[in-house]
Enzyme design. Structure first.
Site, short mmCIF file in Angstrom:
data_model
loop_
_atom_site.label_atom_id
_atom_site.label_comp_id
_atom_site.label_asym_id
_atom_site.label_seq_id
_atom_site.Cartn_x
_atom_site.Cartn_y
_atom_site.Cartn_z
N ASN A 205 -6.45 -2.54 2.46
CA ASN A 205 -6.47 -3.99 2.61
C ASN A 205 -7.90 -4.47 2.68
OD1 ASN A 205 -3.69 -4.33 2.70
ND2 ASN A 205 -3.58 -4.25 4.92
N ARG B 65 0.83 -1.22 0.00
CA ARG B 65 0.00 0.00 0.00
C ARG B 65 0.86 1.26 0.00
NH1 ARG B 65 -3.29 -0.04 4.89
NH2 ARG B 65 -1.54 -1.25 5.64
#
Length: 92
Positions: free
Chosen positions: A39, A21
């Protein structure tokens, strides 16, 4: 002027707990995009990016490119009109 779009991409593979990320956020900011990388409970990462179509296509190419943290085994995508209102690029 480049058309503004919204890209939603679902990235599967070993993409959680490996800095994925953060990497997506860095690439998106370099491309001038706004959005988020989150997520999901099933192990995927959802990437939402808004900005010029060319920049979103570049981000999608990077997601599929093999130089990401972890290991990407597939990317599904959806294109839509931008919703605007997004500021910066955040990790969730």
């Amino acid at each position: 002027m480049d058309e503004r779009v919204r890209l939603t991409a679902w990235v599967r593979g070993r993409v959680q707990g490996v800095g994925f990320r953060w990497w997506v956020r860095s690439r998106a900011l370099e491309l001038g995009l706004t959005g988020s990388a989150s997520n999901l409970v099933d192990g995927r990462v959802e990437v939402i990016a808004e900005g010029p179509r060319k920049a979103c296509e570049e981000l999608l190419d990077l997601l599929r490119g093999g130089s990401t943290p972890g290991r990407v085994t597939g990317v599904a995508e959806r294109w839509a009109e931008p919703r605007d209102g997004l500021q910066g690029f955040i990790e969730r």
